[in-house]
Design a protein around this motif. Structure first.
Motif, PDB file in Angstrom:
ATOM      1  N   ASP A  41     -33.108  34.669  34.372  1.00 22.17           N
ATOM      2  CA  ASP A  41     -33.990  35.741  34.815  1.00 22.17           C
ATOM      3  C   ASP A  41     -35.263  35.713  33.990  1.00 22.17           C
ATOM      4  N   ILE A  42     -36.380  35.878  34.681  1.00 22.91           N
ATOM      5  CA  ILE A  42     -37.686  35.901  34.020  1.00 22.91           C
ATOM      6  C   ILE A  42     -38.339  37.236  34.367  1.00 22.91           C
ATOM      7  N   GLN A  43     -38.461  38.086  33.359  1.00 28.28           N
ATOM      8  CA  GLN A  43     -39.031  39.419  33.539  1.00 28.28           C
ATOM      9  C   GLN A  43     -40.526  39.335  33.247  1.00 28.28           C
ATOM     10  N   ILE A  44     -41.353  39.571  34.268  1.00 31.53           N
ATOM     11  CA  ILE A  44     -42.806  39.530  34.108  1.00 31.53           C
ATOM     12  C   ILE A  44     -43.305  40.889  33.618  1.00 31.53           C
ATOM     13  N   ASN A  45     -42.856  41.957  34.263  1.00 31.28           N
ATOM     14  CA  ASN A  45     -43.167  43.334  33.878  1.00 31.28           C
ATOM     15  C   ASN A  45     -42.020  44.202  34.408  1.00 31.28           C
ATOM     16  N   PRO A  46     -42.033  45.508  34.181  1.00 27.32           N
ATOM     17  CA  PRO A  46     -40.890  46.325  34.613  1.00 27.32           C
ATOM     18  C   PRO A  46     -40.595  46.257  36.114  1.00 27.32           C
ATOM     19  N   GLN A  47     -41.597  45.977  36.937  1.00 26.38           N
ATOM     20  CA  GLN A  47     -41.385  45.932  38.375  1.00 26.38           C
ATOM     21  C   GLN A  47     -41.086  44.538  38.924  1.00 26.38           C
ATOM     22  N   HIS A  48     -41.330  43.503  38.147  1.00 22.87           N
ATOM     23  CA  HIS A  48     -41.197  42.144  38.662  1.00 22.87           C
ATOM     24  C   HIS A  48     -40.281  41.290  37.789  1.00 22.87           C
ATOM     25  N   CYS A  49     -39.108  41.042  38.322  1.00 24.29           N
ATOM     26  CA  CYS A  49     -38.149  40.160  37.671  1.00 24.29           C
ATOM     27  C   CYS A  49     -37.766  39.080  38.679  1.00 24.29           C
ATOM     28  N   TYR A  50     -37.852  37.848  38.240  1.00 27.54           N
ATOM     29  CA  TYR A  50     -37.528  36.712  39.102  1.00 27.54           C
ATOM     30  C   TYR A  50     -36.245  36.055  38.613  1.00 27.54           C
ATOM     31  N   ARG A  51     -35.485  35.532  39.550  1.00 25.85           N
ATOM     32  CA  ARG A  51     -34.276  34.788  39.201  1.00 25.85           C
ATOM     33  C   ARG A  51     -34.466  33.340  39.623  1.00 25.85           C
ATOM     34  N   LEU A  52     -34.251  32.454  38.664  1.00 17.09           N
ATOM     35  CA  LEU A  52     -34.290  31.016  38.888  1.00 17.09           C
ATOM     36  C   LEU A  52     -32.833  30.557  38.889  1.00 17.09           C
ATOM     37  N   SER A  53     -32.331  30.159  40.057  1.00 22.85           N
ATOM     38  CA  SER A  53     -30.923  29.787  40.208  1.00 22.85           C
ATOM     39  C   SER A  53     -30.787  28.320  40.568  1.00 22.85           C
ATOM     40  N   VAL A  54     -29.842  27.666  39.945  1.00 23.81           N
ATOM     41  CA  VAL A  54     -29.536  26.278  40.278  1.00 23.81           C
ATOM     42  C   VAL A  54     -28.585  26.310  41.472  1.00 23.81           C
ATOM     43  N   THR A  55     -29.018  25.728  42.590  1.00 29.56           N
ATOM     44  CA  THR A  55     -28.198  25.759  43.805  1.00 29.56           C
ATOM     45  C   THR A  55     -27.481  24.447  44.072  1.00 29.56           C
ATOM     46  N   ASP A  56     -28.023  23.339  43.548  1.00 29.98           N
ATOM     47  CA  ASP A  56     -27.409  22.050  43.813  1.00 29.98           C
ATOM     48  C   ASP A  56     -27.796  21.065  42.719  1.00 29.98           C
ATOM     49  N   ILE A  57     -26.829  20.274  42.299  1.00 35.85           N
ATOM     50  CA  ILE A  57     -27.084  19.224  41.317  1.00 35.85           C
ATOM     51  C   ILE A  57     -26.525  17.923  41.872  1.00 35.85           C
ATOM     52  N   ALA A  58     -27.373  16.915  41.888  1.00 44.12           N
ATOM     53  CA  ALA A  58     -26.960  15.565  42.291  1.00 44.12           C
ATOM     54  C   ALA A  58     -27.284  14.626  41.134  1.00 44.12           C
ATOM     55  N   ARG A  59     -27.048  13.354  41.339  1.00 50.59           N
ATOM     56  CA  ARG A  59     -27.227  12.402  40.250  1.00 50.59           C
ATOM     57  C   ARG A  59     -28.661  12.390  39.712  1.00 50.59           C
ATOM     58  N   PHE A  60     -29.643  12.392  40.597  1.00 48.19           N
ATOM     59  CA  PHE A  60     -31.034  12.294  40.171  1.00 48.19           C
ATOM     60  C   PHE A  60     -31.867  13.532  40.500  1.00 48.19           C
ATOM     61  N   THR A  61     -31.253  14.548  41.095  1.00 53.45           N
ATOM     62  CA  THR A  61     -32.017  15.726  41.501  1.00 53.45           C
ATOM     63  C   THR A  61     -31.288  17.017  41.153  1.00 53.45           C
ATOM     64  N   THR A  62     -32.059  18.072  41.040  1.00 50.19           N
ATOM     65  CA  THR A  62     -31.543  19.428  40.900  1.00 50.19           C
ATOM     66  C   THR A  62     -32.366  20.296  41.833  1.00 50.19           C
ATOM     67  N   THR A  63     -31.698  21.163  42.589  1.00 47.81           N
ATOM     68  CA  THR A  63     -32.400  22.065  43.494  1.00 47.81           C
ATOM     69  C   THR A  63     -32.312  23.478  42.933  1.00 47.81           C
ATOM     70  N   LEU A  64     -33.452  24.153  42.917  1.00 47.14           N
ATOM     71  CA  LEU A  64     -33.561  25.501  42.374  1.00 47.14           C
ATOM     72  C   LEU A  64     -34.033  26.465  43.449  1.00 47.14           C
ATOM     73  N   ARG A  65     -33.566  27.703  43.334  1.00 47.19           N
ATOM     74  CA  ARG A  65     -34.097  28.794  44.161  1.00 47.19           C
ATOM     75  C   ARG A  65     -34.747  29.785  43.204  1.00 47.19           C
ATOM     76  N   ILE A  66     -35.970  30.152  43.516  1.00 49.55           N
ATOM     77  CA  ILE A  66     -36.700  31.138  42.719  1.00 49.55           C
ATOM     78  C   ILE A  66     -36.968  32.317  43.631  1.00 49.55           C
ATOM     79  N   GLU A  67     -36.480  33.501  43.227  1.00 45.48           N
ATOM     80  CA  GLU A  67     -36.654  34.670  44.082  1.00 45.48           C
ATOM     81  C   GLU A  67     -36.949  35.911  43.263  1.00 45.48           C
ATOM     82  N   LEU A  68     -37.686  36.809  43.875  1.00 44.31           N
ATOM     83  CA  LEU A  68     -38.021  38.080  43.260  1.00 44.31           C
ATOM     84  C   LEU A  68     -36.847  39.031  43.427  1.00 44.31           C
ATOM     85  N   LEU A  69     -36.414  39.631  42.325  1.00 47.17           N
ATOM     86  CA  LEU A  69     -35.360  40.644  42.367  1.00 47.17           C
ATOM     87  C   LEU A  69     -36.004  42.020  42.474  1.00 47.17           C
ATOM     88  N   GLN A  70     -35.249  43.026  42.788  1.00 41.21           N
ATOM     89  CA  GLN A  70     -35.732  44.412  42.845  1.00 41.21           C
ATOM     90  C   GLN A  70     -36.945  44.541  43.756  1.00 41.21           C
TER      91      GLN A  70
END
Length: 146
Positions: A41-70
């Motif tokens: 979780d990356i908190q920018i300010n009290p109203q904006h918190c983002y979650r960076l989630s690892v959704t998939d891992i392969a041999r040479f790649t990683t897939t991430l989802r970045i979304e705004l919470l709240q």
């Protein structure tokens, strides 16, 4: 006076440099032993918190989802799906909002009203978001396995 519009031609070295910088910045938020389901979780300010989630891992790649919470009342809910290519050390935005699979170049005008350099613009948006996180963000690492 009329002028002929020239077609946009992607500048590959510039685009790759942008993807390299985004890769380096995103790796700052990932644990060294990254596993699928892990999030930060990356908190920018009290109203904006983002979650960076690892959704998939392969041999040479990683897939991430970045979304705004709240964001129940937010008019704009920025979100990205990003693929990290570890062998080339590049990060590329796969989707942003409702748009997926960006082309290198779009004819303009088009029915979706995408810019000729939409792929570059979306990766620049990720770069700007990462700069904001670096300047103002507070990182809260958590291991949330799903």
């Amino acid at each position: 006076m009329w002028f002929k519009r020239t077609k946009y031609v992607p500048a590959l070295p510039d685009f790759l440099a942008l993807c390299e910088r985004n890769y380096a910045q995103l790796n700052r938020y990932l644990a060294t032993d990254t596993q699928s389901g892990q999030s930060t979780d990356i908190q920018i300010n009290p109203q904006h918190c983002y979650r960076l989630s690892v959704t998939d891992i392969a041999r040479f790649t990683t897939t991430l989802r970045i979304e705004l919470l709240q964001a129940e009342h937010a008019l704009f809910r920025p979100g990205f799906v990003v693929r990290l290519y570890h062998d080339a050390q590049l990060a590329e935005v796969l989707s942003c909002q409702h748009i997926q699979r960006f082309k290198a170049r779009y004819d303009y005008p088009n029915t979706e009203m995408l810019l000729p350099d939409e792929k570059r613009q979306i990766n620049l948006l990720l770069r700007d978001w990462l700069k904001l996180c670096s300047a103002q963000g507070y990182v809260n690492r958590e291991l949330a396995f799903s």
